[in-house]
Each structure stands twice: as structure tokens, then as C-alpha cells.
Design an enzyme around this catalytic site. Structure first.
Site, PDB file in Angstrom:
ATOM      1  N   LYS A 141       0.714  -1.155   0.113  1.00  0.00           N
ATOM      2  CA  LYS A 141       0.256   0.126  -0.075  1.00  0.00           C
ATOM      3  C   LYS A 141       0.877   1.197  -0.112  1.00  0.00           C
ATOM      4  O   LYS A 141       1.328   1.308   0.734  1.00  0.00           O
ATOM      5  CB  LYS A 141      -1.134   0.034   1.117  1.00  0.00           C
ATOM      6  CG  LYS A 141      -2.548  -0.761   1.245  1.00  0.00           C
ATOM      7  CD  LYS A 141      -3.225  -0.598   2.396  1.00  0.00           C
ATOM      8  CE  LYS A 141      -4.879  -1.455   2.066  1.00  0.00           C
ATOM      9  NZ  LYS A 141      -5.439  -0.587   3.327  1.00  0.00           N
ATOM     10  N   GLU A 235      -7.136  -5.291  -1.832  1.00  0.00           N
ATOM     11  CA  GLU A 235      -8.197  -5.095  -0.200  1.00  0.00           C
ATOM     12  C   GLU A 235      -9.929  -4.645  -1.136  1.00  0.00           C
ATOM     13  O   GLU A 235     -10.923  -4.586  -1.186  1.00  0.00           O
ATOM     14  CB  GLU A 235      -8.097  -3.959  -0.068  1.00  0.00           C
ATOM     15  CG  GLU A 235      -8.684  -3.553   1.234  1.00  0.00           C
ATOM     16  CD  GLU A 235      -8.366  -2.446   2.315  1.00  0.00           C
ATOM     17  OE1 GLU A 235      -8.970  -1.754   2.444  1.00  0.00           O
ATOM     18  OE2 GLU A 235      -7.362  -2.174   2.178  1.00  0.00           O
ATOM     19  N   HIS A 246      -9.208   1.668  11.823  1.00  0.00           N
ATOM     20  CA  HIS A 246      -8.347   2.908  11.329  1.00  0.00           C
ATOM     21  C   HIS A 246     -10.159   3.428  10.838  1.00  0.00           C
ATOM     22  O   HIS A 246      -9.273   4.739  10.752  1.00  0.00           O
ATOM     23  CB  HIS A 246      -7.998   2.882  10.563  1.00  0.00           C
ATOM     24  CG  HIS A 246      -6.704   1.281  10.123  1.00  0.00           C
ATOM     25  ND1 HIS A 246      -6.404   0.426  11.199  1.00  0.00           N
ATOM     26  CD2 HIS A 246      -5.358   2.218  10.009  1.00  0.00           C
ATOM     27  CE1 HIS A 246      -4.864   0.195  11.685  1.00  0.00           C
ATOM     28  NE2 HIS A 246      -4.392   1.217  10.409  1.00  0.00           N
ATOM     29  N   HIS A 250      -7.827   7.170  11.614  1.00  0.00           N
ATOM     30  CA  HIS A 250      -8.330   8.167  10.981  1.00  0.00           C
ATOM     31  C   HIS A 250      -8.753   9.248  10.595  1.00  0.00           C
ATOM     32  O   HIS A 250      -8.639  10.885  10.584  1.00  0.00           O
ATOM     33  CB  HIS A 250      -8.379   7.743   9.140  1.00  0.00           C
ATOM     34  CG  HIS A 250      -7.039   6.573   8.584  1.00  0.00           C
ATOM     35  ND1 HIS A 250      -7.586   6.106   7.725  1.00  0.00           N
ATOM     36  CD2 HIS A 250      -6.444   6.118   9.139  1.00  0.00           C
ATOM     37  CE1 HIS A 250      -6.903   5.196   7.096  1.00  0.00           C
ATOM     38  NE2 HIS A 250      -6.178   5.702   8.235  1.00  0.00           N
TER      39      HIS A 250
END
Length: 358
Positions: A141, A235, A246, A250
Site C-alpha cells: 500500500k 483489498e 482505522h 483516521h
């Protein structure tokens, strides 16, 4: 040296884990490389730049040093463009190899530069923070942040090798160690209940960076991530479980300003929030919610989220890569070691937020 093999639909490579690995970086550079571009930040270059350059010089290739600013606040399009300018001004060609030498910010930006420069050149990940060693350097990623969302501009692009030198952890601030441990215990929560219990039993050794304990924790984390990435490289299914905590985390990073909270700190707190939401939606046992909260606290990460206001939380969590058709999806826990991805009613989310914010 421990070696973890990563095999995906598109490629395969090795993760090397050992002390003093910086002295052996040349072994990960292909013989046909036309040049090497070492991308790092001032902090890492001051500590380990000379050793890395000396190691890479053994290849006989020209080594260019591209310095990027230190910190999450600089993981953006402007910094990425500076990397492109550096590469173009030095006429770096498709046979060159980028070496990403730093934490998650360096790895993500250098990786995306490698993925997009001349439509893709090879790169090696040399992560220098615990969080990067167990998470962002593995699995391909790569991304930069946008003011409206974290890691929203990027690509899946695998490195040709990952070299993890555990000795560099000795110069990490304690706060960075705690942030990395959050990602380590995540793997136990989503995939391996025995590993989670092991982390509970060895939390003091992990915080002290006991060599045997931290080496095992890094290896096991990489093994679990390699399994997930091998099953779902881009993903489309299983890999989403790696985002436990997350969606909340985030939102915290965005609202507070990138860099105010370390990524691992926000994820650690987000896992406590995900555990509360799991109890609300899936009947995740209250005793296990307490275990999650206690371990996140024990590694030194926050367990109480900032009070952004419910509407702000919802607004920020809408800008999430798991969201589909405007519905926010969360990684939730059915039990320790078993995770699922679900959308949840706003009223349940509101209850969980009330239980976890300041």
C-alpha cells in the site's frame, strides 16, 4: 535472520528481519539496477545515513540521496512532486531502484513515487519505525494524504524486498514504540487470539524492546499480514480487516491535524472504539472490551478519543476507503481473533462514541 515470504497474484518477495541489516542493504538491490535513489528524512539520515550509503556503495551503482521533510504533515502531493522533480532532474531511468529508508511517511511516499514514476520502477522498503516494520512497509500500500482524507491518493504497488533492522528501534522515542505496538496487537485481535494473549503477557518486554520478544512480535505480525495480503492483494475482501480501528483513527488524525496524534496512537484508540461498537452491534463480550482497553493503555496509547461532535465524526468517517454508497463500514470483532466488516446503524455508532470520547 528471520525471513517471511510474501506471495501475491502479481509478485513475490521476502521480508528480512535481523539486527545490523542496514549494513547488508546491497543484497536487496538487483544487479541490473542503473542507479539507486535513497529517499529518507533528516532525522534518519543523521542517525543512519552514512551507514546506509556505505552499504549501498558496495553495489558499485551511483547512489542519490533524496531528502524529504519529517512528519505526517508532509505526506502530501507537494512533497511527492518534489520527489518527482528530484528524479527527473537527475535523469533517473526505469532501471533504477528506489530505497525507502524511514518510517511510514517515507515508505508511503517513496513507494507511491516508485509506483507512478515512469509508470513504475522497482523499490525496496527499509522501515525504521516499529509501526512501519509491522504494517506500512509490508503489502504494497502506497499513498499520500489529501486535506479531505488520509491515504486517499495512492496505489497498490509491491516492493521487491523489505529489510527490517531491529537495531534501529533503539533510537526510537518511547511514544513511537507505543504507536508501533498498537499495530502489533491489532494482528492478534483480528487473526490470532493466542498472539493477543502473548502480547498481554509480554507487554513490559515489548515496551522495553527486549530483543527476543520484539523480534518474535515483528515476525508474527509480518507473517499474519503476509497471509492476508497473499489472499487479497488489493483489498477486495479479507484485507479490509487490517483496518481495525482505522476508521475511527483516521478521523482523529484528520480532525486534530496530521501529526498531532501519531498514526498508531489514533489506531490504538480507534481499536478501543471498535471494540465498544462491536459490543453494541455484535455482542462482543464486555470482558474482552476491557481486555482491549487495558492492553492499549498498557502499551502507552490513548484510550479516550477527542470529542469532535457526532456530526463531525460522521462527516470524517464518510471519507473512508471502505465506505460504499455513502455507508460507513467498520471492522468489528466477533471475538478476539475473529474480525468482520459491517455497516452499522447511526444510533449504535452514536452510543459507542458516547462511551469512548472525552
Amino acid at each position: 535472520m528471520s525471513i517471511v515470504h510474501v506471495k501475491t497474484d502479481t509478485t513475490q518477495y521476502c521480508i528480512h528481519i535481523a539486527p545490523k541489516l542496514i549494513q547488508q542493504l546491497a543484497t536487496s538491490v538487483p544487479e541490473d539496477a542503473s542507479a539507486i535513489v535513497l529517499i529518507s528524512n533528516p532525522t534518519i539520515l543523521e542517525l543512519y545515513g552514512e551507514a546506509a550509503q556505505k552499504s549501498l556503495a558496495v553495489t558499485g551503482k551511483k547512489v542519490f540521496i533524496c531528502e524529504v521533510p519529517d512528519g505526517e504533515a508532509y505526506k502530501n502531493i507537494e512533497s511527492l512532486n518534489d520527489i518527482y522533480t528530484f528524479l527527473l532532474e537527475r535523469q533517473i531511468d526505469r532501471k533504477a531502484v528506489i530505497v525507502a529508508f524511514g518510517g511510514g511517511v517515507v515508505g508511503d511516499m517513496a513507494g507511491y513515487a516508485a509506483a507512478s514514476y515512469m509508470r513504475g520502477i522497482r523499490f525496496v522498503q527499509v522501515p525504521t519505525t516499529l509501526l512501519a516494520q509491522v504494517d506500512s512497509s509490508v503489502g504494497g500500500k502506497t499513498a499520500v494524504n489529501h486535506p479531505l482524507g488520509k491515504n486517499m491518493i495512492g496505489a497498490f504497488y509491491q516492493p521487491i524486498a523489505v529489510d527490517i533492522d531491529i537495531d534501529v528501534l533503539k533510537t526510537l522515542p518511547a511514544r513511537e514504540v507505543s504507536a508501533g505496538l498498537a499495530e502489533i496487537i491489532k494482528y492478534g485481535l483480528i487473526l490470532d487470539a493466542e498472539f493477543f494473549a502473548w502480547c498481554e503477557q509480554n507487554v513490559s518486554k515489548l515496551r522495553e524492546l527486549d530483543e527476543e520478544a520484539i523480534s518474535y512480535a515483528i515476525q508474527r505480525s509480518c507473517e499474519l499480514k503476509a497471509y492476508v495480503v497473499g489472499e487479497d492483494e488489493k483489498e477486495t475482501g479479507l484485507r479490509a480487516i487490517l483496518n481495525l480501528g482505522h476508521t475511527f483513527g483516521h478521523a482523529i488524525e484528520n480532525a486534530m491535524g496530521y501529526g498531532k496524534w501519531l498514526h498508531g496512537e489514533a489506531v490504538g484508540c480507534g481499536m478501543v472504539q471498535a471494540a465498544e461498537l462491536s459490543a453494541q452491534v455484535l455482542g462482543f463480550p464486555r470482558a474482552d472490551v476491557d481486555r482491549v482497553r487495558h492492553l492499549v493503555d498498557a502499551i502507552g496509547c490513548p484510550v479516550v478519543a477527542p470529542n469532535l461532535g457526532t456530526s463531525k465524526w460522521l462527516e470524517l468517517m464518510q471519507v473512508d476507503k471502505k465506505s460504499v454508497g455513502g455507508k460507513i463500514k467498520f471492522v468489528l470483532l466477533k471475538s478476539i481473533g475473529e474480525a468482520v466488516v459491517r455497516s452499522v446503524p447511526n444510533e449504535d455508532l452514536g452510543i459507542a462514541l458516547k462511551k469512548t470520547v472525552a
